[in-house]
Design a protein around this motif. Structure first.
Motif, mmCIF file in Angstrom:
data_model
loop_
_atom_site.group_PDB
_atom_site.id
_atom_site.type_symbol
_atom_site.label_atom_id
_atom_site.label_comp_id
_atom_site.label_asym_id
_atom_site.label_seq_id
_atom_site.Cartn_x
_atom_site.Cartn_y
_atom_site.Cartn_z
ATOM 1 N N ARG A 21 21.161 28.927 42.396
ATOM 2 C CA ARG A 21 19.920 28.110 42.637
ATOM 3 C C ARG A 21 19.928 27.063 41.177
ATOM 4 N NH1 ARG A 21 16.591 29.348 46.718
ATOM 5 N NH2 ARG A 21 16.867 31.530 47.593
ATOM 6 N N LEU A 22 20.593 26.224 41.423
ATOM 7 C CA LEU A 22 20.635 25.215 40.366
ATOM 8 C C LEU A 22 19.352 24.192 40.955
ATOM 9 C CD1 LEU A 22 24.179 24.450 39.965
ATOM 10 C CD2 LEU A 22 22.851 26.052 38.800
ATOM 11 N N GLU A 23 19.558 22.735 40.328
ATOM 12 C CA GLU A 23 18.455 21.648 40.453
ATOM 13 C C GLU A 23 18.443 21.723 42.293
ATOM 14 O OE1 GLU A 23 19.685 20.698 36.624
ATOM 15 O OE2 GLU A 23 20.664 21.566 38.242
ATOM 16 N N THR A 24 19.390 22.090 42.768
ATOM 17 C CA THR A 24 19.457 22.346 44.277
ATOM 18 C C THR A 24 20.199 23.417 44.859
ATOM 19 O OG1 THR A 24 21.537 21.084 44.581
ATOM 20 C CG2 THR A 24 19.630 19.601 44.772
ATOM 21 N N PRO A 25 19.948 24.112 45.869
ATOM 22 C CA PRO A 25 20.640 25.272 45.968
ATOM 23 C C PRO A 25 22.277 24.960 46.329
ATOM 24 C CG PRO A 25 18.817 25.039 47.684
ATOM 25 C CD PRO A 25 19.008 23.615 46.736
ATOM 26 N N CYS A 26 23.140 25.892 45.874
ATOM 27 C CA CYS A 26 24.554 25.606 45.818
ATOM 28 C C CYS A 26 25.245 26.860 46.127
ATOM 29 C CB CYS A 26 25.113 25.105 44.707
ATOM 30 S SG CYS A 26 24.475 23.393 44.142
ATOM 31 N N VAL A 27 26.511 26.930 46.516
ATOM 32 C CA VAL A 27 27.566 27.842 46.460
ATOM 33 C C VAL A 27 28.671 27.261 45.739
ATOM 34 C CG1 VAL A 27 28.836 27.346 48.664
ATOM 35 C CG2 VAL A 27 28.867 29.450 47.802
ATOM 36 N N CYS A 296 29.122 16.886 39.363
ATOM 37 C CA CYS A 296 28.151 16.077 39.741
ATOM 38 C C CYS A 296 27.708 16.135 41.145
ATOM 39 C CB CYS A 296 28.417 14.418 39.417
ATOM 40 S SG CYS A 296 29.093 14.244 37.653
ATOM 41 N N GLY A 297 26.340 15.885 41.293
ATOM 42 C CA GLY A 297 25.835 15.962 42.592
ATOM 43 C C GLY A 297 24.681 14.991 42.774
ATOM 44 N N SER A 298 23.562 15.309 43.636
ATOM 45 C CA SER A 298 22.544 14.310 43.840
ATOM 46 C C SER A 298 21.383 14.867 42.847
ATOM 47 C CB SER A 298 21.967 14.794 45.154
ATOM 48 O OG SER A 298 21.835 15.980 45.294
ATOM 49 N N ASP A 299 21.766 15.524 41.687
ATOM 50 C CA ASP A 299 20.641 16.165 41.017
ATOM 51 C C ASP A 299 20.944 15.728 39.318
ATOM 52 O OD1 ASP A 299 22.983 17.508 40.714
ATOM 53 O OD2 ASP A 299 22.061 19.474 40.366
ATOM 54 N N GLU A 300 21.707 14.747 39.171
ATOM 55 C CA GLU A 300 22.239 14.518 37.807
ATOM 56 C C GLU A 300 21.034 14.047 37.002
ATOM 57 O OE1 GLU A 300 25.060 15.392 36.120
ATOM 58 O OE2 GLU A 300 24.743 16.407 38.028
ATOM 59 N N GLY A 301 19.730 13.415 37.234
ATOM 60 C CA GLY A 301 18.652 12.943 36.680
ATOM 61 C C GLY A 301 18.946 11.847 35.471
ATOM 62 N N GLY A 302 20.212 11.017 35.355
ATOM 63 C CA GLY A 302 20.439 10.061 34.389
ATOM 64 C C GLY A 302 20.093 10.604 33.139
ATOM 65 N N TRP A 303 20.836 11.775 32.754
ATOM 66 C CA TRP A 303 21.133 12.313 31.565
ATOM 67 C C TRP A 303 22.467 11.954 30.696
ATOM 68 C CZ3 TRP A 303 16.504 14.024 30.513
ATOM 69 C CH2 TRP A 303 15.902 14.839 31.402
ATOM 70 N N ALA A 304 22.332 11.852 29.363
ATOM 71 C CA ALA A 304 23.768 11.749 28.639
ATOM 72 C C ALA A 304 24.480 12.898 28.730
ATOM 73 C CB ALA A 304 23.224 11.125 27.338
ATOM 74 N N CYS A 305 25.815 12.686 27.952
ATOM 75 C CA CYS A 305 26.453 13.788 28.185
ATOM 76 C C CYS A 305 26.040 15.262 27.680
ATOM 77 C CB CYS A 305 27.819 13.407 27.128
ATOM 78 S SG CYS A 305 27.424 13.353 25.297
ATOM 79 N N GLY A 306 26.272 16.306 27.955
ATOM 80 C CA GLY A 306 25.980 17.523 27.413
ATOM 81 C C GLY A 306 24.744 18.126 28.202
ATOM 82 N N ALA A 307 24.271 17.419 29.110
ATOM 83 C CA ALA A 307 23.086 17.790 29.756
ATOM 84 C C ALA A 307 23.196 19.299 30.628
ATOM 85 C CB ALA A 307 22.650 16.827 30.888
ATOM 86 N N HIS A 308 24.429 19.666 30.624
ATOM 87 C CA HIS A 308 24.394 21.090 31.345
ATOM 88 C C HIS A 308 25.424 21.844 30.429
ATOM 89 C CE1 HIS A 308 22.652 19.574 34.936
ATOM 90 N NE2 HIS A 308 23.602 18.388 35.072
ATOM 91 N N LEU A 309 25.375 21.684 29.094
ATOM 92 C CA LEU A 309 26.245 22.361 28.245
ATOM 93 C C LEU A 309 25.689 22.830 27.027
ATOM 94 C CD1 LEU A 309 29.388 23.134 27.230
ATOM 95 C CD2 LEU A 309 29.204 21.036 25.935
ATOM 96 N N MET A 310 26.041 24.198 26.466
ATOM 97 C CA MET A 310 25.578 24.851 25.402
ATOM 98 C C MET A 310 26.864 25.585 24.697
ATOM 99 S SD MET A 310 22.165 26.855 24.172
ATOM 100 C CE MET A 310 22.239 28.214 24.958
ATOM 101 N N SER A 311 26.727 25.927 23.399
ATOM 102 C CA SER A 311 27.512 26.665 22.638
ATOM 103 C C SER A 311 27.081 27.545 22.025
ATOM 104 C CB SER A 311 28.484 25.394 21.851
ATOM 105 O OG SER A 311 29.276 24.419 22.588
#
Length: 388
Positions: A21-27, A296-311
């Protein structure tokens, strides 16, 4: 009232497919590294398939046929534990760089990590982080270093990896990938660093290392692993990219990632390896991906790089990527969700970019832009690559 299956056939969610369950439901197909967006009816159908199986009802035939063709469902019973499909935070944390150790067996001249250090994440911390990442609906785990195969508890971690509904990718220089290790390695993909042909690679990694890396690729493929390659552009490999491209295609490499080193770590002592943006642009246009990549999908929301990444670094510091380890968002002890909540995503609208390609390039690398003088400015390396 439940409608009976149309033909009595039961379908089961494939073993390496997980509902998220991300921004939209996914498999997410962790085996192929593919993410599929779903509507609520499709999500509910696959959730039943992930339990005791489900039969197709009237009107389901097109969707079921598609899922069978894509390998998302099977008619063979699959009895595996499925993690909870909690709602993810937004933006979702999809990719986690986990630096197991700062120790390394090479002394690469361009390494941003710098000199080898005997600093390692405790195994219990690693496991706790992986549980958090899975609960946050994570997709892809990047096991890195240093050289991750020098992690003292790697054998113990390797035994635990199958417990987690993630795609596991080992980032390595390949030197320590023995046949014995490959036979028991519990990852989905191995990414091997190859920084040129023999001359270019050995110029930064040491004499004889190119042949070891190429042999590691071949051995891993023979065992059946997906193998990808990461290449760093530097002054000693500029003329080798066309030949590398042909070689990697012929070798059936899954993905080829090409990037530019940042002025950090060992590169500060070897600045002759650095190139200006106008020299790098054409080379950044190299690389390819056979599936996966950034989902990438319909949920990107106009974010710059690293919007879904952490270290998480080897000393337990959480940051937006390993380049930013000196500006922490907390530590692994604080919990992954707490740290993720402290990393503010950067909207594209805040960047000083005026190019029509901004939705595609997403502003390039913010760390490179900052190194060029302005964290909200242009990543000129990426700008020059767009020209090609």
């Amino acid at each position: 009232m439940e409608t009976k299956p149309s033909d009595g056939t039961k379908y089961y969610l494939s073993e390496r497919c997980f509902l998220k369950r991300l921004e939209t439901p996914c498999v997410y197909d962790a085996g192929k590294d593919e993410l599929y967006e779903l509507d609520s009816a499709a999500f509910d159908f696959l959730k039943q398939a992930g339990g005791c199986g489900v039969g197709a009802r009237d009107g389901d035939s097109a969707f079921v046929s598609y899922c069978v063709e894509e390998g998302l469902i099977t008619t063979t019973p699959v009895l595996v534990a499925r993690p909870p499909d909690n709602q993810s935070p937004i933006p979702s944390l999809r990719y986690l760089e986990l630096q197991l150790t700062a120790a390394c067996n090479l002394k690469c001249r361009h390494c941003f990590v710098g000199d080898s250090r005997a600093v390692h994440l405790p195994l219990d911390t690693v496991v706790r982080v992986l549980k958090d990442f899975e609960a946050m609906q994570g997709l892809r785990l990047l096991l890195t270093g240093g050289e991750p195969l020098m992690y003292p508890d790697f054998a113990g971690l390797n035994r635990r990896l199958p417990e987690f509904a993630l795609r596991k990718i080992l980032l390595t220089n390949g030197v320590l990938l023995t046949d014995e290790l490959l036979k028991c390695l519990n990852v989905d993909e191995i990414q091997i660093s190859i920084d040129g042909l023999a001359a270019g690679h050995d110029a930064v990694r040491g004499e004889g290392q190119y042949n070891k890396a190429i042999q590691a690729v071949k051995r891993a493929q023979e065992v059946g692993f997906d193998v990808s390659v990461a290449t760093t552009i530097h002054s000693e490999n500029m003329g080798e990219f066309a030949a590398m491209e042909e070689m990697f295609i012929n070798m059936n490499i899954k993905d080829w990632t090409v990037d530019v080193p940042v002025p950090k770590g060992s590169l500060l002592r070897n600045k002759s390896l650095c190139l200006p943006p106008e020299s790098v642009g054409k080379l950044l246009s190299y690389g390819f991906s056979h599936g996966g990549g950034i989902h990438c999908g319909s949920d990107e929301g106009g974010w710059a790089c690293g919007a879904h990444l952490m270290s998480i670094s080897a000393d337990g510091v959480a940051s937006k990527c390993l380049y930013y380890a000196d500006t922490p968002a907390g530590t692994a002890e604080d919990g992954l969700q707490h740290c993720w909540g402290r990393i503010e995503p950067l909207p594209l609208s805040k960047l000083k970019c005026d190019c029509a390609e901004i939705e595609t390039c997403r502003g390039g690398c913010r760390y490179r832009a900052a190194a060029l003088g302005d964290p909200f400015g242009k990543d000129l390396f990426k700008c020059h690559s767009i020209l090609y």
